[in-house]
Design an enzyme around this catalytic site. Sequence first.
Site, mmCIF file in Angstrom:
data_model
loop_
_atom_site.group_PDB
_atom_site.id
_atom_site.type_symbol
_atom_site.label_atom_id
_atom_site.label_comp_id
_atom_site.label_asym_id
_atom_site.label_seq_id
_atom_site.Cartn_x
_atom_site.Cartn_y
_atom_site.Cartn_z
ATOM 1 N N LYS A 1 -26.081 4.413 24.012
ATOM 2 C CA LYS A 1 -26.439 3.596 25.172
ATOM 3 C C LYS A 1 -26.721 4.439 26.412
ATOM 4 O O LYS A 1 -27.498 4.042 27.277
ATOM 5 C CB LYS A 1 -25.353 2.566 25.447
ATOM 6 C CG LYS A 1 -25.310 1.506 24.352
ATOM 7 C CD LYS A 1 -24.894 0.165 24.865
ATOM 8 C CE LYS A 1 -25.174 -0.931 23.857
ATOM 9 N NZ LYS A 1 -24.310 -0.851 22.660
ATOM 10 N N GLU B 1 -25.786 -6.429 32.168
ATOM 11 C CA GLU B 1 -24.950 -7.314 31.373
ATOM 12 C C GLU B 1 -24.156 -6.452 30.407
ATOM 13 O O GLU B 1 -24.573 -5.356 30.057
ATOM 14 C CB GLU B 1 -25.839 -8.266 30.564
ATOM 15 C CG GLU B 1 -26.438 -7.665 29.268
ATOM 16 C CD GLU B 1 -27.439 -6.535 29.469
ATOM 17 O OE1 GLU B 1 -27.909 -6.345 30.608
ATOM 18 O OE2 GLU B 1 -27.745 -5.822 28.479
ATOM 19 N N SER C 1 -24.672 5.454 15.570
ATOM 20 C CA SER C 1 -24.933 5.085 16.964
ATOM 21 C C SER C 1 -23.739 5.265 17.891
ATOM 22 O O SER C 1 -23.914 5.412 19.097
ATOM 23 C CB SER C 1 -25.442 3.647 17.038
ATOM 24 O OG SER C 1 -24.553 2.777 16.363
#
Length: 390
Positions: A83, A105, A371
Amino acid sequence: MKAYYGEFGGQYVPETLMPPLMELEEAMDVHLADQTFQSELSDLLNNYAGRPTPLTLCPTLSKELGFTVRLKREDLLHTGSHKINNALGQALLAQKMGKTELVAETGAGQHGVAVATVAARLGLSATIFMGSVDVERQRMNVERMRLLGAKVESVSHGTQTLKDAINEALRYWIVNQKTVHYCFGTAAGPHPFPSLVRGFQSIISLEARDAYQKIIGRSPDMVVAAVGGGSNSIGAFAHFIPLVVDLVGVEAAGTGEEGCYNSAPINLGRPGILHGQRSMLLQTASGQVLPSHSISAGLDYPSVGPEHSYLHSIGRVRYGLANDREALEGFSLLARTEGILPALEPSHALGWLITNQAKIPPRSEVMVCLSGRGDKDLDIVLSHLDAIKN
Ligand SMILES: *Cc1c(COP(=O)(O)O)cnc(C)c1O
């Protein structure tokens, strides 16, 4: 810049959201191609976030599965997942646009922590919207965001989870568009977010393609990645799409029981509109959005980025399913064989590989996009220990 991927994508938003979306698209045209922007971003990615990430050969896991597995190690990045690639890119772009605040968010809190982190680093303020249910469930990440100087706004209407946090963040952006950039967390939402986020996450497959060339002199046979909103997967696929590589996205099937809630809009949904995009969507016969469920909060989203719906529709990418139990088995296998605790999201990709092991030719070269790291998920894993066969 294209707003549609086949019939999917678009900008299904109220009139009041068009000015900031257009301003963002113009800023992308100006800055993304700019050398200074790219070298500043590279410096942050390399010297702050920890890129390039390794491509780790897994000898024991490979022996157990019967084909060669290498992991693209996004779990080793600062804040523990891919991210940060997107958060850094968007924060730098916001700074160039003269914005002073990021709004975002977050569901599980991973994207919120990444945004709070890059905001602190770049001297921007940050406001993170989070459903009140998630604020309760993810207390540590709420504390992390506050320690990093961000304001966490609890959203206590609707589902009180990610879906309504996104709606609130969009409203906040409309009202404060002069000073605020909306740092959306995945490759979904209204145009231009799907292409913006794809661009920042494509570094995953760019590095991987070059690493494979160096190590084995060719591309892998298969790339497997977990699909939530679709950002780590589109990043892991992007540079392999034009090549002859079998691409597999894995959606979360939930408990896997008949009629259970899941997070598999491509496999189990149909086209619909949510959060400004037309894409595959979990919905009732009358078009009400269905609540999603997965053991991993990061996959818990009822829709998916529009490019995935398109790649599915043309048959370029296969989309498989892994349920909660299969994800836990994937988690456990990687932990035992290679000494790596994966996040529950990429554990779905590993679980899919275990289930489909017999269909993958021996000596295949398979890349899994790892990830994120599993530390955040230990409570959940420990509460399901009986489901893990040893
Ligand atoms: C958020 C998250 C995901 C799911 O989001 P995508 O946009 O589909 O990548 C997957 N893995 C990890 C570790 C995450 O934090």
